[in-house]
Design an enzyme around this catalytic site. Structure first.
Site, PDB file in Angstrom:
ATOM      1  N   HIS A   1      38.797  19.942  29.304  1.00  0.00           N
ATOM      2  CA  HIS A   1      37.310  21.039  28.335  1.00  0.00           C
ATOM      3  C   HIS A   1      38.218  22.002  29.138  1.00  0.00           C
ATOM      4  CE1 HIS A   1      33.316  18.549  28.069  1.00  0.00           C
ATOM      5  NE2 HIS A   1      34.781  17.405  28.549  1.00  0.00           N
TER       6      HIS A   1
ATOM      7  N   HIS B   1      36.665  16.130  32.571  1.00  0.00           N
ATOM      8  CA  HIS B   1      35.949  17.190  32.170  1.00  0.00           C
ATOM      9  C   HIS B   1      35.788  17.493  33.279  1.00  0.00           C
ATOM     10  CE1 HIS B   1      31.819  18.370  31.880  1.00  0.00           C
ATOM     11  NE2 HIS B   1      31.478  17.311  30.451  1.00  0.00           N
TER      12      HIS B   1
ATOM     13  N   LYS C   1      27.572  27.010  23.959  1.00  0.00           N
ATOM     14  CA  LYS C   1      26.274  27.535  25.394  1.00  0.00           C
ATOM     15  C   LYS C   1      26.976  28.206  26.515  1.00  0.00           C
ATOM     16  CE  LYS C   1      25.836  22.756  27.012  1.00  0.00           C
ATOM     17  NZ  LYS C   1      24.737  21.830  27.244  1.00  0.00           N
TER      18      LYS C   1
ATOM     19  N   ASP D   1      27.746  11.030  29.605  1.00  0.00           N
ATOM     20  CA  ASP D   1      27.923  12.317  29.749  1.00  0.00           C
ATOM     21  C   ASP D   1      28.759  12.073  31.206  1.00  0.00           C
ATOM     22  OD1 ASP D   1      25.522  14.907  28.433  1.00  0.00           O
ATOM     23  OD2 ASP D   1      27.206  14.445  29.733  1.00  0.00           O
ATOM     24  N   GLU D   2      28.471  13.656  31.625  1.00  0.00           N
ATOM     25  CA  GLU D   2      29.218  14.316  33.091  1.00  0.00           C
ATOM     26  C   GLU D   2      28.419  13.403  34.199  1.00  0.00           C
ATOM     27  OE1 GLU D   2      28.236  16.432  31.258  1.00  0.00           O
ATOM     28  OE2 GLU D   2      26.798  17.896  32.650  1.00  0.00           O
TER      29      GLU D   2
ATOM     30  N   LYS E   1      23.335  11.261  24.256  1.00  0.00           N
ATOM     31  CA  LYS E   1      22.459  11.977  24.994  1.00  0.00           C
ATOM     32  C   LYS E   1      20.930  11.292  24.675  1.00  0.00           C
ATOM     33  CE  LYS E   1      24.727  15.620  26.198  1.00  0.00           C
ATOM     34  NZ  LYS E   1      25.338  16.791  27.004  1.00  0.00           N
TER      35      LYS E   1
HETATM   36  C1  CAP Z   1      28.083  18.545  26.221  1.00  0.00           C
HETATM   37  C2  CAP Z   1      28.009  18.418  26.964  1.00  0.00           C
HETATM   38  C3  CAP Z   1      29.730  18.937  28.000  1.00  0.00           C
HETATM   39  C4  CAP Z   1      29.463  20.254  28.394  1.00  0.00           C
HETATM   40  C5  CAP Z   1      30.057  21.389  29.110  1.00  0.00           C
HETATM   41  C6  CAP Z   1      27.198  19.149  28.527  1.00  0.00           C
HETATM   42  O1  CAP Z   1      26.306  18.944  25.545  1.00  0.00           O
HETATM   43  O2  CAP Z   1      27.929  17.590  26.936  1.00  0.00           O
HETATM   44  O3  CAP Z   1      28.872  18.381  29.358  1.00  0.00           O
HETATM   45  O4  CAP Z   1      29.974  20.528  27.418  1.00  0.00           O
HETATM   46  O5  CAP Z   1      30.441  21.645  28.789  1.00  0.00           O
HETATM   47  O6  CAP Z   1      26.590  18.243  29.280  1.00  0.00           O
HETATM   48  O7  CAP Z   1      26.525  20.154  28.488  1.00  0.00           O
HETATM   49  P1  CAP Z   1      26.383  19.871  24.426  1.00  0.00           P
HETATM   50  P2  CAP Z   1      32.035  22.523  29.379  1.00  0.00           P
HETATM   51  O8  CAP Z   1      27.370  19.029  23.060  1.00  0.00           O
HETATM   52  O9  CAP Z   1      24.538  18.688  24.017  1.00  0.00           O
HETATM   53  O10 CAP Z   1      25.975  21.017  24.781  1.00  0.00           O
HETATM   54  O11 CAP Z   1      32.856  22.267  28.096  1.00  0.00           O
HETATM   55  O12 CAP Z   1      32.471  24.126  28.767  1.00  0.00           O
HETATM   56  O13 CAP Z   1      32.884  22.491  30.278  1.00  0.00           O
HETATM   57 MG    MG Z   2      27.893  16.906  29.998  1.00  0.00          MG
END
Ligand code: CAP
Ligand code: MG
Length: 418
Positions: free
Chosen positions: A297, A264, A304, A174-175, A146
């Site tokens: 995931h 992801h 959150k 990240d995605e 991040k």
């Molecule tokens: C988490 C994250 C992931 C989410 C995806 C984000 O970051 O990198 O993409 O976990 O959600 O971009 O939010 P944080 P899921 O740890 O800062 O929240 O796993 O529910 O698909």
């Molecule tokens: Mg992410």
């Protein structure tokens, strides 16, 4: 129309789907279910002169209607083995848009052996990933660099290095990070793997980097090969935006590349979140295990993102267990030799969540912390240390606050986020 045969006993060769179905005003559940079965197999809105009685042998059959819960059996011959897009175009295609349907959700699938065996399944699965990381029992720990996007290649690699040095096993992109002007894919991979090797030498532990290869299919294959050729062991792909065809193509190529495939699910909530309409995350996870992701995931319950405890546990069991017994609206499955997939818990997590996560889902999970690592008052390295301290405490059954008395990084994390 001949698509409702209540009391029909599905054969071993049938696929069975469980739907939640609410008919539109003016229609009965039976009428709507019959049209769902017709439209998802061989029929359309009216009879056609071109229909032949023999075609009905591959027609779907509604065999159970209990309130809004409908079970439909599909002869395996309706589907092309190994072709996930075609299978989902049938059982998860036009039917969601039919006017006769008020709400429709595909909840669960029972896969017949013929179809199950037509997919590759995970190459590594949980055992392979644990062997690669040389971590046998505890949850694996990871972070997402991040800010999500915006760092340049070197800054990205430095954040990853700090996370590995602090004790995390895995660092992922990240995605929505792929290859942009400010952070080119190839440069990022080379720089980050170089610092991954440094972190391995300094810690003596295996460290993994998960570059995001999500792109057009040919480009994805090129990027996956680039990772393998530069000493990487992992890739991640956004399975919803890349699509089932993209994922199958990547999995096929991976027979040769031998990379760990991280799924992801960005975008899934557009159709999984509404409990009355769409497709369950359970179905997405089943399809992903069949095609052959090694980790996916599944939600966190405590973080959150939306996802009930009941649903997250069901998904975790579906991807990690061999035999699934029918329960609630989850249909039975026998995954036979198809390897278990690592459940990834991510999204809004911080070290204080670890005991609850392990309590709910057990230690066979990968816990990922983005903000919950890099948001630590003393930065990434301390955030990583706090995460490992929380995992150690959870595995030893020690109360976090107690453990925090002798572990300052954890204490500061709990102070900020508890
Ligand atoms: C988490 C994250 C992931 C989410 C995806 C984000 O970051 O990198 O993409 O976990 O959600 O971009 O939010 P944080 P899921 O740890 O800062 O929240 O796993 O529910 O698909
Ligand atoms: Mg992410």
């Amino acid at each position: 129309m001949g698509y409702v045969q209540l009391g029909y006993k599905p054969s071993k060769r049938d696929m069975v789907c469980e739907f939640s179905l609410e008919p539109a005003n003016g229609y009965t559940a039976r009428q709507a279910a019959e049209h769902v079965a017709s439209e998802s197999s061989v029929g359309t809105w009216t009879d056609v002169a071109t229909m032949k009685p023999s075609i009905m042998r591959i027609a779907a059959k509604v065999f159970e209607i209990k309130g809004r819960w409908v079970k439909i059996a599909y002869p395996a011959d309706l589907f092309e083995p190994g072709n996930m897009p075609q299978i989902l175009s049938s059982i998860a295609g036009n039917i969601f848009g039919m006017k006769m349907v008020g709400n429709l959700r595909l909840e669960s699938i029972h896969w017949p052996r013929k179809l199950m065996e037509s997919f590759k399944g995970p190459l590594h699965g949980i055992p392979g990933v644990r062997r690669m990381l040389r971590v046998s029992k505890r949850p694996l720990t990871g972070t997402i660099v991040k800010p999500k996007v915006g760092l340049d290649e070197h800054e990205h690699a430095m954040v990853a290095y700090d996370a590995w040095s602090g004790g995390l096993d895995i660092v992922k992109d990240d995605e929505n990070l792929s290859s942009m002007g400010f952070n080119r894919f190839e440069e990022r991979v080379v720089e980050t793997l170089k610092l991954r090797d440094k972190a391995e030498r300094e810690t003596g532990d295996r460290k993994m980097y998960m570059p995001n290869v999500t792109a057009e299919c040919r480009e994805m294959l090129k990027r996956a090969r680039f990772v393998r050729d530069h000493g990487g062991e992992y890739i991640m792909v956004d399975i919803v935006t890349a699509g089932w065809s993209g994922l199958q193509t990547l999995r096929d190529e991976n027979e040769d590349l031998k990379l760990v495939l991280h799924a992801h699910r960005a975008g899934h909530a557009a159709f999984t979140r509404n409990p009355m309409h769409g497709i369950s995350m359970l179905v997405v996870a089943e399809c992903s295990r069949l095609i052959g992701v090694d980790q996916i995931h599944i939600g966190t319950v405590v973080g959150k993102m939306h996802g009930s405890k009941h649903d997250v546990i069901d998904i975790g069991e579906e991807i990690e267990h061999r035999v699934i017994k029918e329960h609630g609206h989850v249909l039975s499955d026998d995954w036979r030799g198809i390897k278990p997939v690592f459940a990834v818990c991510s999204g809004g997590l911080h070290p204080g969540h670890v005991p609850k996560l392990v309590e709910i889902l057990g230690p066979d999970i990968i816990c990922q912390f983005g903000g919950g690592c890099h948001g630590h008052p003393k930065g990434t390295r301390s955030g990583a240390m706090a995460i490992r301290q929380a995992v150690d405490a959870a595995m030893l059954g020690i109360d976090l606050k107690e453990h925090a008395k002798d572990n300052d990084e954890l204490r500061l994390a709990l102070k900020k986020w508890r």
